[in-house]
Design an enzyme around this catalytic site. Sequence first.
Site: not given
Length: 317
Positions: A232, A257
């Site tokens: 991240e 999804d």
Amino acid sequence: MGYGSFNGVSMAPSMQDLAADARSLGALKAGADKATPETIRATAKQFESLFMRELIKSMREATMKSGMLDNPGSDLGTDLLDQQFSVAMSGQPGGLSDLISQQLARQMGVEMPGHGDNIERPPMAVNAPESLSSKTGTDKLTASDAVLAPVKTKKAPTAAQAEFVAKHSETANKIEKATGIPASFMLGQAGHETGWGRQQIRNKDGSNSFNLFGIKAGASWTGKVAEITTTEYVNGVAQKKVAKFRAYASFEDSFKDYARLISDSPRYAKAREQTKSVTAFASGLQKAGYATDPEYAAKLSRAINTTLQLRRAQVQV
């Protein structure tokens, strides 16, 4: 005009070497009912050669010319040289033509000697003429492939990228028909998120989570979860963190999804309106916070453009 050599290899064209044109390819396809391993390999090489020639042409068009020595003669020489390069680069062991020949052999019921590695590869639907004309409607190229702006990429697509796109194209096409999200956008993003299938998220027991889009499992997610260490970016600095990701029962569930997330979440509403432009869509996702990588939009644009180039090359032969 005379022809020299390149690294000791004569560049003088022969009728066989310059067979990478539509007429000779048509003759090979016309004899499909009498297909042999040799004719299948020759056909596969023609597909790859034409594909490589288009890539070389695109790269030359993207290169600035000095104009000092440019003339019709030099253009002809360059074109012949590019044609020779495309032939020389095609048919290499383990290359794109091997994948194409395996798919053609399966379709024609021909046993291919010399390929006894017993590795089952996904069907190369992107290069299979019969599958492109299938009446099922789920494995055809979609309308979005024709209307999106022309693409140019600096690097030629790899065999791994072509294989990944071929494997998931039918599902992506089906989801585009249901939602309007371009199949190439989804395929490019799935390819980028998974390293074109080489870095897929795994469950704790090592099984596949089928999560192609790196969608995390938030508080609202009630399905299965895969917990892994990921990278991240915090204030532009990369950091390793443990995060929970959604796990699915199939790749198709992952596509569904993702499409539901992009279509239904207000967060991605602006990106959803930008499906006529690769860069606008990718930028919209980054601005909406889909990923923390500051270069995400640029990387995603390149991946989508590579996918578009692969899919368009299917119908040019």
